[in-house]
Design an enzyme around this catalytic site. Structure first.
Site, PDB file in Angstrom:
ATOM      1  N   ARG A  62     -47.021 -12.830  52.362  1.00  0.00           N
ATOM      2  CA  ARG A  62     -47.412 -13.519  53.595  1.00  0.00           C
ATOM      3  C   ARG A  62     -46.263 -13.629  54.590  1.00  0.00           C
ATOM      4  O   ARG A  62     -46.477 -13.690  55.796  1.00  0.00           O
ATOM      5  CB  ARG A  62     -47.962 -14.914  53.274  1.00  0.00           C
ATOM      6  CG  ARG A  62     -49.326 -14.879  52.600  1.00  0.00           C
ATOM      7  CD  ARG A  62     -49.814 -16.290  52.294  1.00  0.00           C
ATOM      8  NE  ARG A  62     -50.980 -16.263  51.405  1.00  0.00           N
ATOM      9  CZ  ARG A  62     -51.387 -17.286  50.680  1.00  0.00           C
ATOM     10  NH1 ARG A  62     -50.716 -18.441  50.743  1.00  0.00           N
ATOM     11  NH2 ARG A  62     -52.441 -17.185  49.894  1.00  0.00           N
ATOM     12  N   CYS A 102     -55.330 -21.185  51.378  1.00  0.00           N
ATOM     13  CA  CYS A 102     -56.698 -21.683  51.533  1.00  0.00           C
ATOM     14  C   CYS A 102     -56.746 -23.030  52.235  1.00  0.00           C
ATOM     15  O   CYS A 102     -57.728 -23.332  52.932  1.00  0.00           O
ATOM     16  CB  CYS A 102     -57.386 -21.762  50.170  1.00  0.00           C
ATOM     17  SG  CYS A 102     -56.448 -22.617  48.902  1.00  0.00           S
ATOM     18  N   GLN A 129     -56.739 -31.203  48.413  1.00  0.00           N
ATOM     19  CA  GLN A 129     -57.114 -29.891  47.919  1.00  0.00           C
ATOM     20  C   GLN A 129     -57.790 -29.949  46.551  1.00  0.00           C
ATOM     21  O   GLN A 129     -57.290 -30.561  45.601  1.00  0.00           O
ATOM     22  CB  GLN A 129     -55.867 -28.993  47.880  1.00  0.00           C
ATOM     23  CG  GLN A 129     -55.249 -28.850  49.264  1.00  0.00           C
ATOM     24  CD  GLN A 129     -54.045 -27.935  49.313  1.00  0.00           C
ATOM     25  OE1 GLN A 129     -53.197 -28.100  50.182  1.00  0.00           O
ATOM     26  NE2 GLN A 129     -53.950 -26.977  48.416  1.00  0.00           N
ATOM     27  N   SER A 132     -60.136 -26.219  42.312  1.00  0.00           N
ATOM     28  CA  SER A 132     -60.455 -24.788  42.292  1.00  0.00           C
ATOM     29  C   SER A 132     -59.351 -23.981  42.954  1.00  0.00           C
ATOM     30  O   SER A 132     -59.141 -22.815  42.638  1.00  0.00           O
ATOM     31  CB  SER A 132     -61.789 -24.530  42.996  1.00  0.00           C
ATOM     32  OG  SER A 132     -61.736 -24.960  44.344  1.00  0.00           O
ATOM     33  N   GLY A 133     -58.620 -24.607  43.904  1.00  0.00           N
ATOM     34  CA  GLY A 133     -57.509 -23.920  44.553  1.00  0.00           C
ATOM     35  C   GLY A 133     -56.366 -23.608  43.606  1.00  0.00           C
ATOM     36  O   GLY A 133     -55.539 -22.742  43.883  1.00  0.00           O
ATOM     37  N   GLU A 155     -46.625 -25.788  48.655  1.00  0.00           N
ATOM     38  CA  GLU A 155     -47.822 -25.807  49.487  1.00  0.00           C
ATOM     39  C   GLU A 155     -47.546 -26.335  50.893  1.00  0.00           C
ATOM     40  O   GLU A 155     -48.107 -25.854  51.876  1.00  0.00           O
ATOM     41  CB  GLU A 155     -48.891 -26.666  48.807  1.00  0.00           C
ATOM     42  CG  GLU A 155     -50.307 -26.360  49.223  1.00  0.00           C
ATOM     43  CD  GLU A 155     -50.867 -25.107  48.554  1.00  0.00           C
ATOM     44  OE1 GLU A 155     -52.040 -24.810  48.800  1.00  0.00           O
ATOM     45  OE2 GLU A 155     -50.130 -24.453  47.796  1.00  0.00           O
ATOM     46  N   LYS A 158     -45.985 -23.650  53.083  1.00  0.00           N
ATOM     47  CA  LYS A 158     -46.998 -22.673  53.504  1.00  0.00           C
ATOM     48  C   LYS A 158     -47.860 -23.241  54.637  1.00  0.00           C
ATOM     49  O   LYS A 158     -48.166 -22.553  55.615  1.00  0.00           O
ATOM     50  CB  LYS A 158     -47.894 -22.300  52.320  1.00  0.00           C
ATOM     51  CG  LYS A 158     -47.198 -21.604  51.172  1.00  0.00           C
ATOM     52  CD  LYS A 158     -48.156 -21.433  49.996  1.00  0.00           C
ATOM     53  CE  LYS A 158     -47.463 -20.924  48.759  1.00  0.00           C
ATOM     54  NZ  LYS A 158     -48.371 -20.876  47.589  1.00  0.00           N
ATOM     55  N   ARG A 189     -53.271 -32.778  45.583  1.00  0.00           N
ATOM     56  CA  ARG A 189     -54.341 -32.262  44.727  1.00  0.00           C
ATOM     57  C   ARG A 189     -55.206 -33.441  44.313  1.00  0.00           C
ATOM     58  O   ARG A 189     -54.707 -34.440  43.790  1.00  0.00           O
ATOM     59  CB  ARG A 189     -53.761 -31.578  43.488  1.00  0.00           C
ATOM     60  CG  ARG A 189     -54.801 -30.900  42.631  1.00  0.00           C
ATOM     61  CD  ARG A 189     -55.271 -29.588  43.269  1.00  0.00           C
ATOM     62  NE  ARG A 189     -54.221 -28.579  43.294  1.00  0.00           N
ATOM     63  CZ  ARG A 189     -54.292 -27.451  43.996  1.00  0.00           C
ATOM     64  NH1 ARG A 189     -55.357 -27.193  44.738  1.00  0.00           N
ATOM     65  NH2 ARG A 189     -53.307 -26.575  43.966  1.00  0.00           N
ATOM     66  N   HIS A 196     -61.636 -27.834  50.074  1.00  0.00           N
ATOM     67  CA  HIS A 196     -60.471 -28.555  50.572  1.00  0.00           C
ATOM     68  C   HIS A 196     -60.837 -29.358  51.817  1.00  0.00           C
ATOM     69  O   HIS A 196     -61.676 -28.945  52.617  1.00  0.00           O
ATOM     70  CB  HIS A 196     -59.350 -27.575  50.938  1.00  0.00           C
ATOM     71  CG  HIS A 196     -58.855 -26.778  49.773  1.00  0.00           C
ATOM     72  ND1 HIS A 196     -58.882 -27.241  48.480  1.00  0.00           N
ATOM     73  CD2 HIS A 196     -58.312 -25.528  49.717  1.00  0.00           C
ATOM     74  CE1 HIS A 196     -58.376 -26.310  47.672  1.00  0.00           C
ATOM     75  NE2 HIS A 196     -58.030 -25.263  48.408  1.00  0.00           N
TER      76      HIS A 196
END
Length: 234
Positions: A62, A102, A129, A132-133, A155, A158, A189, A196
């Site tokens: 990224r 995501c 979040q 599932s992430g 996170e 990002k 989380r 999310h």
């Protein structure tokens, strides 16, 4: 507890590191692996250099300046940088493109239609979040039931940097990130299976009314919505 569907039964699980063996049987590669970032970059580059396009769900590439990170509704023009990436890789067909984190997809598309007319200078974001992430379910991660983890490693960085790349521009064969808005993020989380959420505080250069915001959202349509897809067979 049930038989393997006939259309899946013939599929063979292959070793992803067998690049030469895999590329002869595929048109492109979708990559989502749990490995060290340098190993992921090496693997994705190997597929690209074998003239196989790579669409990656990983974060390893990224930050690579000539690898587009695309949300089709927002920045499809960044695909133009692939031409320069191919020159670097020495390929005619192969390339790597990535999707963003995501969590930013919960608020960046909401800000995008407002930026041109109102300008966004600062953004304070708190993301909540789902598990599932992290590739988990409550069955595989029972300690998350009735729990909250107030920090997700890497996170926040990002969430602060990736939107600026999405809003950047191509210059000299690279994507140059936008210089604003200034984003501060906190990522938690939470005990939610999917989906999310984000609480977002925004400073506008020209403050819109709530009705103006709603109008911009309702009227927004990106290039992805303009595609004329073939009808599904009856």
């Amino acid at each position: 507890d049930w038989p393997i569907p006939q259309n899946i039964r013939p599929l063979i699980v292959r070793d992803a590191s067998d690049v030469e063996g895999v590329t002869g049987d595929v048109d492109f590669v979708f990559c989502a692996v749990d490995m060290k970032k340098d190993e992921i970059r090496a693997l994705e580059d190997a597929y690209a250099k074998s003239e196989t396009p790579v669409v990656s769900n990983n974060s390893a590439h990224r930050g690579t300046p000539d690898v587009p990170m695309i949300v089709p509704e927002l920045n499809p023009q960044h695909a133009d940088v692939i031409e320069y990436q191919r020159r670097r890789l020495g390929t005619k067909v192969g390339f790597v493109t990535v999707k963003p984190n995501c969590s930013i997809q919960s608020y960046v598309p909401a800000l995008h239609p407002l930026m041109r007319d109102y300008g966004v200078s600062k953004c304070l974001v708190c993301t909540y979040q789902a598990i599932s992430g992290a590739g988990k379910t409550f069955e595989t991660w029972p300690e998350m039931v009735d729990n909250c983890i107030p920090y997700i490693g890497g996170e926040e960085e990002k969430s602060e940097k990736e939107p600026l790349k999405l809003w950047g521009h191509i210059e000299n064969g690279q994507i140059v990130p936008a210089d604003k808005p200034s984003i501060t993020a906190q990522c938690l989380r939470v005990a939610c299976s999917d989906g999310h959420m984000a609480a977002v505080f925004v400073s506008f250069d020209k403050k819109p009314t709530m009705e103006e915001i709603k109008e911009k959202w309702a009227a927004f349509s990106g290039p992805a919505q303009e595609l004329k897809l073939p009808s599904a067979p009856k």
